[in-house]
Write a protein that holds these residues in place. Structure first.
Motif, short mmCIF file in Angstrom:
data_model
loop_
_atom_site.label_atom_id
_atom_site.label_comp_id
_atom_site.label_asym_id
_atom_site.label_seq_id
_atom_site.Cartn_x
_atom_site.Cartn_y
_atom_site.Cartn_z
N TRP A 41 12.72 -0.07 6.55
CA TRP A 41 11.33 -0.18 6.43
C TRP A 41 10.44 1.14 6.74
O TRP A 41 9.72 1.64 6.19
N ALA A 42 10.87 1.61 8.03
CA ALA A 42 10.44 2.58 8.49
C ALA A 42 10.50 4.12 7.93
O ALA A 42 9.61 4.80 7.61
N GLU A 43 11.72 3.90 7.17
CA GLU A 43 11.96 5.44 6.29
C GLU A 43 11.04 5.45 5.17
O GLU A 43 10.55 6.50 4.60
N THR A 44 10.50 4.12 4.54
CA THR A 44 9.52 4.28 3.58
C THR A 44 8.29 4.46 4.00
O THR A 44 7.38 4.59 2.80
N GLN A 45 7.76 4.71 5.19
CA GLN A 45 6.40 4.74 5.53
C GLN A 45 6.19 6.29 5.64
O GLN A 45 6.82 7.05 6.02
N GLN A 46 4.81 6.45 4.91
CA GLN A 46 4.35 8.02 5.09
C GLN A 46 3.59 8.12 6.15
O GLN A 46 2.54 7.48 6.68
N PRO A 47 3.81 9.23 7.20
CA PRO A 47 3.16 9.47 8.14
C PRO A 47 1.40 9.79 7.76
O PRO A 47 1.34 10.37 6.63
N ALA A 48 0.45 9.63 8.52
CA ALA A 48 -0.68 9.72 8.29
C ALA A 48 -1.01 11.28 7.99
O ALA A 48 -1.99 11.66 7.07
N SER A 49 -0.17 12.08 8.48
CA SER A 49 -0.25 13.72 8.50
C SER A 49 0.34 14.06 7.20
O SER A 49 0.18 15.10 6.83
N HIS A 50 1.05 12.99 6.34
CA HIS A 50 1.93 13.61 5.41
C HIS A 50 1.53 12.58 4.30
O HIS A 50 2.30 11.75 3.69
N PRO A 51 0.18 12.54 3.74
CA PRO A 51 -0.20 11.45 2.66
C PRO A 51 0.64 11.79 1.45
O PRO A 51 1.25 12.87 1.09
N ALA A 52 0.68 10.63 0.48
CA ALA A 52 1.34 10.79 -0.66
C ALA A 52 0.77 11.69 -1.41
O ALA A 52 -0.37 11.79 -1.61
N PRO A 53 1.43 12.70 -2.35
CA PRO A 53 0.93 13.47 -3.15
C PRO A 53 0.04 12.93 -4.34
O PRO A 53 0.47 11.85 -4.79
N ASP A 54 -0.78 13.53 -4.79
CA ASP A 54 -1.79 13.32 -6.03
C ASP A 54 -0.97 13.35 -7.16
O ASP A 54 -0.76 14.47 -7.61
N GLU A 55 -0.67 12.26 -7.74
CA GLU A 55 0.15 12.46 -9.18
C GLU A 55 -0.70 12.53 -10.35
O GLU A 55 -0.30 12.42 -11.50
N GLY A 56 -2.06 12.63 -10.26
CA GLY A 56 -3.03 12.69 -11.19
C GLY A 56 -3.03 11.37 -11.87
O GLY A 56 -2.92 10.24 -11.47
N LEU A 57 -3.60 11.56 -13.24
CA LEU A 57 -3.89 10.26 -14.09
C LEU A 57 -2.40 9.76 -14.46
O LEU A 57 -1.70 10.49 -14.90
N ARG A 58 -2.61 8.69 -14.93
CA ARG A 58 -1.31 8.01 -15.34
C ARG A 58 -1.52 7.98 -17.03
O ARG A 58 -2.68 7.87 -17.19
N PRO A 59 -0.39 7.86 -17.77
CA PRO A 59 -0.81 8.13 -19.19
C PRO A 59 -1.71 7.36 -19.95
O PRO A 59 -2.52 7.94 -20.81
N ASP A 60 -1.78 6.14 -19.38
CA ASP A 60 -2.86 5.15 -20.15
C ASP A 60 -4.22 5.53 -19.76
O ASP A 60 -5.09 5.08 -20.41
N GLU A 61 -4.34 6.52 -18.40
CA GLU A 61 -5.85 6.80 -18.12
C GLU A 61 -6.20 8.10 -18.86
O GLU A 61 -7.48 8.44 -18.85
N LEU A 62 -5.26 8.49 -19.71
CA LEU A 62 -5.72 9.75 -20.45
C LEU A 62 -6.34 9.63 -21.62
O LEU A 62 -5.98 8.66 -22.43
N ASN A 63 -7.43 10.60 -22.08
CA ASN A 63 -8.00 10.53 -23.24
C ASN A 63 -8.63 11.94 -23.51
O ASN A 63 -8.53 12.86 -22.48
N ALA A 64 -9.26 12.04 -24.73
CA ALA A 64 -9.95 13.22 -24.83
C ALA A 64 -10.96 13.82 -23.77
O ALA A 64 -11.06 14.87 -23.75
N SER A 65 -11.58 12.82 -23.25
CA SER A 65 -12.66 13.23 -22.32
C SER A 65 -12.07 13.87 -21.06
O SER A 65 -12.64 14.61 -19.88
N ASN A 66 -10.73 13.73 -21.02
CA ASN A 66 -9.71 14.06 -19.62
C ASN A 66 -9.31 15.72 -19.90
O ASN A 66 -9.22 16.33 -18.98
N ASP A 67 -9.74 15.98 -21.13
CA ASP A 67 -9.14 17.40 -21.32
C ASP A 67 -10.12 18.53 -20.87
O ASP A 67 -11.27 18.22 -20.68
#
Length: 68
Positions: A41-67
């Motif tokens: 469990w401890a191995e899966t935890q992200q320390p507060a000083s190392h937040p998970a990277p921003d992966e951007g929008l998911r494919p179902d959230e993409l549309n022409a207004s995101n371009d």
């Protein structure tokens, strides 16, 4: 050096732990298996000083207004 920790389990949780040990970790003690579970469990935890990277929008959230 490891530190001792007391964990209180309900009867149902203890029975589930014992079933897990019987199937997956025969010959290991409850303490050993609980330490392994905590370590995994401890191995899966992200320390507060190392937040998970921003992966951007998911494919179902993409549309022409995101371009841009």
């Amino acid at each position: 050096m490891p530190t001792a920790v007391t964990v209180l389990l309900t009867d149902a949780e203890l029975a589930a732990l014992d079933r897990y040990i019987a199937v997956h970790r025969p010959g290991h003690s409850r303490a050993e298996v609980m330490a392994e579970i905590a370590a995994r469990w401890a191995e899966t935890q992200q320390p507060a000083s190392h937040p998970a990277p921003d992966e951007g929008l998911r494919p179902d959230e993409l549309n022409a207004s995101n371009d841009s």
